[in-house]
Design a protein around this motif. Sequence first.
Motif: not given
Length: 131
Positions: A89-102
């Motif tokens: 039942p989950e939405a998952r978000y994984t940022p790109e390695p090293g990414y910082v920002g919006d």
Amino acid sequence: MKLHPQAYAAVVLLLIMTTWPAFAQKTCQIDSFRGATLPQGTSTKMHVINNGSACVMANYGEAADKTGAADSGSITKQPMHGKAEFVPPEARYTPEPGYVGDDEFDYEAFARSRTQQVRLKLHVNVVVTAP
């Protein structure tokens, strides 16, 4: 070598102060929101510390008592700087390695409430920070 009790206490305090933030820091936080079942949906903000882990948001038909877990859903707009997926039942978000920002993504989920199936529609504004 034997440490004086005050020196020993100072060393222990220093160790606690330098290691505690690593244990106490949450790597994922989602602001509270309402209105996901409205036709236009709603939006919320996700705060993610980019340590390689996914930030997970569970979806329920009755959010207040966490019943009626979403049994299906999909990402309707992928983020630009990471990966979003819906694994019921989950939405998952994984940022790109090293990414910082919006970043941002949209999704919808389908769950059962006490009386019917409901559609949850969300726009997620993501703020990614360094570990």
